[in-house]
Design an enzyme around this catalytic site. Sequence first.
Site, PDB file in Angstrom:
ATOM      1  N   PRO A   1       0.794  -1.223   0.000  1.00  0.00           N
ATOM      2  CA  PRO A   1       0.000   0.000   0.000  1.00  0.00           C
ATOM      3  C   PRO A   1       0.834   1.285   0.000  1.00  0.00           C
ATOM      4  CG  PRO A   1      -0.109  -1.088   2.134  1.00  0.00           C
ATOM      5  CD  PRO A   1       0.548  -2.049   1.190  1.00  0.00           C
ATOM      6  N   ASN A   2       0.299   2.244  -0.736  1.00  0.00           N
ATOM      7  CA  ASN A   2       0.842   3.604  -0.850  1.00  0.00           C
ATOM      8  C   ASN A   2       2.080   3.706  -1.739  1.00  0.00           C
ATOM      9  OD1 ASN A   2      -1.130   4.837   0.961  1.00  0.00           O
ATOM     10  ND2 ASN A   2      -0.116   3.659   2.555  1.00  0.00           N
TER      11      ASN A   2
ATOM     12  N   ARG B   1       5.080  10.841  -2.454  1.00  0.00           N
ATOM     13  CA  ARG B   1       4.820  10.627  -1.042  1.00  0.00           C
ATOM     14  C   ARG B   1       6.121  10.751  -0.244  1.00  0.00           C
ATOM     15  NH1 ARG B   1       4.901   4.511   1.089  1.00  0.00           N
ATOM     16  NH2 ARG B   1       4.157   4.897   3.190  1.00  0.00           N
TER      17      ARG B   1
ATOM     18  N   TYR C   1      11.392   8.552   0.972  1.00  0.00           N
ATOM     19  CA  TYR C   1      11.339   7.506  -0.060  1.00  0.00           C
ATOM     20  C   TYR C   1      11.991   7.900  -1.387  1.00  0.00           C
ATOM     21  CZ  TYR C   1       8.103   5.445   3.292  1.00  0.00           C
ATOM     22  OH  TYR C   1       7.552   4.922   4.430  1.00  0.00           O
TER      23      TYR C   1
ATOM     24  N   ASN D   1       7.950  -5.759  -1.149  1.00  0.00           N
ATOM     25  CA  ASN D   1       7.920  -4.627  -0.222  1.00  0.00           C
ATOM     26  C   ASN D   1       6.473  -4.543   0.270  1.00  0.00           C
ATOM     27  OD1 ASN D   1       7.870  -2.291   1.206  1.00  0.00           O
ATOM     28  ND2 ASN D   1       8.964  -1.061  -0.313  1.00  0.00           N
TER      29      ASN D   1
ATOM     30  N   ALA E   1       3.227  -0.933   4.679  1.00  0.00           N
ATOM     31  CA  ALA E   1       2.688  -0.943   6.050  1.00  0.00           C
ATOM     32  C   ALA E   1       2.201  -2.327   6.481  1.00  0.00           C
ATOM     33  CB  ALA E   1       1.565   0.077   6.174  1.00  0.00           C
TER      34      ALA E   1
ATOM     35  N   HIS F   1       4.137  -4.656   8.998  1.00  0.00           N
ATOM     36  CA  HIS F   1       4.068  -4.541  10.455  1.00  0.00           C
ATOM     37  C   HIS F   1       2.743  -5.043  11.022  1.00  0.00           C
ATOM     38  CE1 HIS F   1       7.404  -2.049   9.301  1.00  0.00           C
ATOM     39  NE2 HIS F   1       6.607  -1.174   8.702  1.00  0.00           N
TER      40      HIS F   1
ATOM     41  N   ASP G   1       1.517 -15.867   6.306  1.00  0.00           N
ATOM     42  CA  ASP G   1       0.998 -17.217   6.057  1.00  0.00           C
ATOM     43  C   ASP G   1       1.062 -17.553   4.564  1.00  0.00           C
ATOM     44  OD1 ASP G   1       0.515 -17.651   8.733  1.00  0.00           O
ATOM     45  OD2 ASP G   1      -1.655 -17.356   8.614  1.00  0.00           O
TER      46      ASP G   1
ATOM     47  N   GLU H   1      12.635  -9.709   1.276  1.00  0.00           N
ATOM     48  CA  GLU H   1      11.828  -8.588   1.797  1.00  0.00           C
ATOM     49  C   GLU H   1      12.639  -7.315   1.622  1.00  0.00           C
ATOM     50  OE1 GLU H   1      10.997  -9.026   5.976  1.00  0.00           O
ATOM     51  OE2 GLU H   1      10.303  -6.953   6.175  1.00  0.00           O
TER      52      GLU H   1
ATOM     53  N   HIS I   1      12.712  -2.924   1.939  1.00  0.00           N
ATOM     54  CA  HIS I   1      12.156  -1.631   2.346  1.00  0.00           C
ATOM     55  C   HIS I   1      13.072  -0.542   1.798  1.00  0.00           C
ATOM     56  CE1 HIS I   1       9.336  -3.668   4.843  1.00  0.00           C
ATOM     57  NE2 HIS I   1      10.329  -4.435   5.258  1.00  0.00           N
ATOM     58  N   ILE I   2      12.448   0.472   1.259  1.00  0.00           N
ATOM     59  CA  ILE I   2      13.218   1.579   0.685  1.00  0.00           C
ATOM     60  C   ILE I   2      13.956   2.318   1.799  1.00  0.00           C
ATOM     61  CG2 ILE I   2      12.979   3.784  -0.552  1.00  0.00           C
ATOM     62  CD1 ILE I   2      10.388   2.450  -1.832  1.00  0.00           C
ATOM     63  N   SER I   3      13.250   2.585   2.874  1.00  0.00           N
ATOM     64  CA  SER I   3      13.848   3.297   4.011  1.00  0.00           C
ATOM     65  C   SER I   3      14.436   2.285   5.003  1.00  0.00           C
ATOM     66  CB  SER I   3      12.777   4.138   4.712  1.00  0.00           C
ATOM     67  OG  SER I   3      11.777   3.297   5.262  1.00  0.00           O
TER      68      SER I   3
ATOM     69  N   ARG J   1      13.509   4.298  12.170  1.00  0.00           N
ATOM     70  CA  ARG J   1      12.259   5.057  12.181  1.00  0.00           C
ATOM     71  C   ARG J   1      11.411   4.677  13.401  1.00  0.00           C
ATOM     72  NH1 ARG J   1       9.548   4.685   6.498  1.00  0.00           N
ATOM     73  NH2 ARG J   1       8.348   6.387   7.422  1.00  0.00           N
TER      74      ARG J   1
ATOM     75  N   ARG K   1       7.669   0.330  13.354  1.00  0.00           N
ATOM     76  CA  ARG K   1       8.192  -0.189  12.075  1.00  0.00           C
ATOM     77  C   ARG K   1       9.333  -1.190  12.295  1.00  0.00           C
ATOM     78  NH1 ARG K   1       5.817   3.363   8.252  1.00  0.00           N
ATOM     79  NH2 ARG K   1       5.402   5.357   9.229  1.00  0.00           N
TER      80      ARG K   1
HETATM   81  C1  DQA Z   1       8.362   0.837   3.653  1.00  0.00           C
HETATM   82  C2  DQA Z   1       8.483   1.052   5.167  1.00  0.00           C
HETATM   83  C3  DQA Z   1       7.148   0.832   5.856  1.00  0.00           C
HETATM   84  O1  DQA Z   1       7.278   1.016   7.252  1.00  0.00           O
HETATM   85  C4  DQA Z   1       6.132   1.838   5.333  1.00  0.00           C
HETATM   86  O2  DQA Z   1       4.860   1.592   5.913  1.00  0.00           O
HETATM   87  C5  DQA Z   1       6.056   1.855   3.849  1.00  0.00           C
HETATM   88  C6  DQA Z   1       7.273   1.694   3.061  1.00  0.00           C
HETATM   89  C7  DQA Z   1       9.672   1.173   2.921  1.00  0.00           C
HETATM   90  O3  DQA Z   1       9.764   0.789   1.755  1.00  0.00           O
HETATM   91  O4  DQA Z   1      10.565   1.809   3.470  1.00  0.00           O
HETATM   92  O5  DQA Z   1       4.998   2.113   3.286  1.00  0.00           O
HETATM   93  O6  DQA Z   1       8.073  -0.531   3.416  1.00  0.00           O
END
Ligand code: DQA
Length: 148
Positions: free
Chosen positions: A11-12, A19, A24, A75, A78, A81, A88, A99, A101-103, A108, A112
Amino acid sequence: MSVLVYVINGPNLNLLGKREPEIYGSETLSDVERDCCEVANSEGLQLRFLQSNAEFQIIDWIHEARERAAAIVINPAAFTHTSVAILDALNAFEGHVVEIHISNVHKRDVFRHHSYVSGRADAVMAGFGTHGYQLALRHVGKLIRDGA
Ligand code: DQA
């Protein structure tokens, strides 16, 4: 023959580039997809690059990958978490799972710091920016070449 890899974004991430660019970066998800396609070509991988804001859709794509793909780069955003359901689904997938994550989520908010998905991931990357996707695909390419 090329090997299929799913790159699944949660998501997002459709808003990438717009964003919170200070966290990011300024690349859009289309930029990331283009860069991933270049790496995939050079690694002999075939990509299915996906994004959804809906948990069920991500789960359905993981189920689809079970039948077709050698690896998933995910990725979960959210859902990382919160989602036992995505964990599953990944536990029912037998290929490689990375897995990403960009950040750097560990730098943070405390909420997270925990990832359900890390309970299944074979490798976890955080804080490499959008470049991390290319690194993840190179890693997957090597694993597949090595017959791992
Ligand atoms: C994220 C980190 C997550 O905590 C956050 O909710 C995201 C992006 C990242 O790519 O850094 O939406 O997965």
